[in-house]
Write an enzyme that holds these catalytic residues in place. Structure first.
Site, PDB file in Angstrom:
ATOM      1  N   SER B 122       0.822  -1.211   0.000  1.00 50.70           N
ATOM      2  CA  SER B 122       0.000   0.000   0.000  1.00 50.70           C
ATOM      3  C   SER B 122       0.852   1.256   0.000  1.00 50.70           C
ATOM      4  O   SER B 122       1.970   1.272   0.529  1.00 50.70           O
ATOM      5  CB  SER B 122      -0.881  -0.017   1.251  1.00 50.70           C
ATOM      6  OG  SER B 122      -1.468   1.240   1.476  1.00 50.70           O
ATOM      7  N   TYR B 146      -0.997  -0.295  10.050  1.00 52.42           N
ATOM      8  CA  TYR B 146      -1.227  -0.943   8.761  1.00 52.42           C
ATOM      9  C   TYR B 146      -0.030  -0.739   7.832  1.00 52.42           C
ATOM     10  O   TYR B 146       0.497  -1.694   7.244  1.00 52.42           O
ATOM     11  CB  TYR B 146      -2.493  -0.356   8.131  1.00 52.42           C
ATOM     12  CG  TYR B 146      -2.802  -0.845   6.740  1.00 52.42           C
ATOM     13  CD1 TYR B 146      -3.381  -2.087   6.535  1.00 52.42           C
ATOM     14  CD2 TYR B 146      -2.558  -0.043   5.620  1.00 52.42           C
ATOM     15  CE1 TYR B 146      -3.679  -2.533   5.250  1.00 52.42           C
ATOM     16  CE2 TYR B 146      -2.857  -0.473   4.342  1.00 52.42           C
ATOM     17  CZ  TYR B 146      -3.413  -1.722   4.161  1.00 52.42           C
ATOM     18  OH  TYR B 146      -3.714  -2.156   2.898  1.00 52.42           O
ATOM     19  N   LYS B 150       2.525  -3.608   6.372  1.00 52.63           N
ATOM     20  CA  LYS B 150       2.735  -3.788   4.932  1.00 52.63           C
ATOM     21  C   LYS B 150       4.219  -3.624   4.584  1.00 52.63           C
ATOM     22  O   LYS B 150       4.753  -4.372   3.749  1.00 52.63           O
ATOM     23  CB  LYS B 150       1.880  -2.800   4.144  1.00 52.63           C
ATOM     24  CG  LYS B 150       0.391  -3.160   4.110  1.00 52.63           C
ATOM     25  CD  LYS B 150       0.152  -4.457   3.347  1.00 52.63           C
ATOM     26  CE  LYS B 150      -1.319  -4.829   3.233  1.00 52.63           C
ATOM     27  NZ  LYS B 150      -1.488  -6.172   2.613  1.00 52.63           N
TER      28      LYS B 150
END
Lengths: 321, 321
Positions: B122, B146, B150
């Site tokens: 991402s 997050y 990632k």
């Protein structure tokens, strides 16, 4: 101020413990207790406060839970499986360097005490095609499992700090020289042994040319930086808790000249230059042009000249050798 | 050619399955089997080869072992706990995004079959103070859990590939628009709903100005890129298996004009501009100036204009809505 040194049996862990005992305080508070933990019970220095040794495999969450409790204020997480071993034995590298780091961080989170955690990372996070000089904001693109695991540790230290689970800081260590002890199988072994052995009156082999350059820090200065690093205000680090620890780039020739300036011309005569292509193939790929601007701005420092590194070895380590 | 799509129940997973079935082959080989796995059994498209659904919590190593066996050639690892949830529930983000990824990679290593693994990362890996434009070699400095998870996944995909345990590739996805479905609580929800709702004859609120810029990709093109991404020769990626997936930067005004060009002037009249400072505070911090040079050089592509994104929505999704 209770301090836990994980990896307390290693070169830096032992020197750090001694220095903290001499200093008596950390982050403005008197040191009232210390635990040195390692995979086997570390040697224990004398201290004017309770000090104990613990054997702990940080790959085991239960062992980590038994090691870290609510009264620990500062944790030094120095323990690691080194580069060569993490490459040849993938499982043990992942177990100690990745899951071990996670286990320590998760234990801190569970305690909700937000201890200061000083994590030692490595120049090995850099690799592949990156431009010189390497800055604090250069992308880590590790080309070893060790470097990968250290880069992951940095990301975790940053996120656990951002979330308030720890007050972390991660320092990428330069190559440490002059290391006391014996030569080992590491490709970098000569970077200490060509000074250490001659200063002890023994011959040593230098497998690279005099113009080979690399990025170094003395053990004594590294310990000073780890103490300074624990004292940095968390907010002063901004959005990243990771930085290069200061070091300095020297050629082999400059380092030998420094030894001669400190210890006379005899030791240098004991160095025999002998090209070793397999060693050269490894070490010539290493980065040596690094700019540790952030750590310098926060008060950490490098050795002024390699003469310091030589003097520190003579003062700190030769008497014990 | 057996394909496993982990996260096969999501928007991209479903579209990818349909597209692969239409195409019939991947990496030059006929597709002979497909498994769609998700936390609950995904919908199953018709296929001319055996296709099955599996419910699997990738946070459980045993479940992953049951899911992946030696006959799987290509794994799409799309499953993730999304940004907001990973931030509010740290445990579930770590469990799925970090340990889930590790479980998949470790299972592949144990099988010794070196499957192709396509990992979706991402733009959220970028954060803090980084210069514009963001290049493939810009440092990931995530400011969310997050993004951290990632970025760790990217490092693992790279190292497991370097060691030959998988043949991995990691793509940082742009914001996907136009997404079908309903508005949700994500701060980015309006980036699809201001087109989707008006095209369905319903009013929508735009919480930012017409000059708000961001980096987008259509679902159809994202799927094409995931297929192209699986077909890249591993060696062509050099020392890093991670790259931005191509997208394009558009302002809200340009996107609305594109909708008008494709669907006439009626839909745009259904957009009501209403400043929402809490949404603006989030999305105005997002990076939008990105240069996906590496992926473009390897054959992945962006939508040519936002008119394409609007057309794809009308062709692919409006009929089902």
């Amino acid at each position: 101020m209770n301090i836990l040194i994980i990896g307390g049996g290693g070169l830096i862990g032992q020197k750090l413990a001694h220095k903290l005992i001499d200093k008596g305080e950390l982050r403005g508070q008197e040191i009232t207790g210390m635990v040195l933990a390692d995979i086997v019970d570390p040697a224990l220095p004398d201290a004017p406060f309770p000090i104990s040794a613990a054997s702990c495999d940080i790959g085991e969450p239960e062992a980590v839970a038994g090691l870290i409790d609510k009264d620990i204020d500062v944790i030094y997480l120095l323990a690691a499986v080194v580069s060569g071993q993490a490459e040849s034995d993938f499982d043990i590298g992942m177990r100690v360097n990745l899951h071990g780091t996670l286990n320590v961080l998760e234990r801190c989170r569970a305690l909700e005490t937000t201890p200061v955690v000083v994590f030692t990372s490595s120049m090995a996070v850099f690799g592949g095609d990156v431009p010189d000089p390497i800055e604090d904001w250069t992308i880590p693109n590790p080309q070893t499992s060790y470097g990968t695991q250290k880069a992951i540790g940095e990301l975790l230290v940053n996120d656990y700090s951002r979330k308030g689970f720890i007050d972390g800081r991660a320092f990428r260590l330069p190559t440490i020289s002059v290391r006391p002890g014996k030569p080992n199988l590491a490709a970098s072994s000569f970077m200490s042994s060509i000074f250490r052995e001659p200063l002890n009156g023994q011959e040593a082999i230098c497998p690279v040319d005099r113009d080979f350059a690399h990025f170094y820090l003395s053990p004594r200065r590294c310990v000073d930086n780890l103490i300074c690093g624990a004292e940095i205000d968390g907010d002063a680090m901004g959005t990243s808790r990771t930085m290069m620890m200061p070091g300095r780039t020297w050629t082999i020739g400059q380092m030998i000249d420094a030894m001669t300036a400190v210890a006379g011309s005899e030791p240098a005569r004991l160095i025999r230059f002998e090209d070793q292509p397999e060693i050269q193939a490894i070490v010539k790929g290493w980065k040596f042009d690094l700019n540790p601007a952030k750590a310098l701005s926060l008060g950490l420092s490098a050795d002024e000249s390699f003469e310091e590194n030589i003097r520190y070895y003579l003062e700190d380590d030769l008497p014990r050798a």
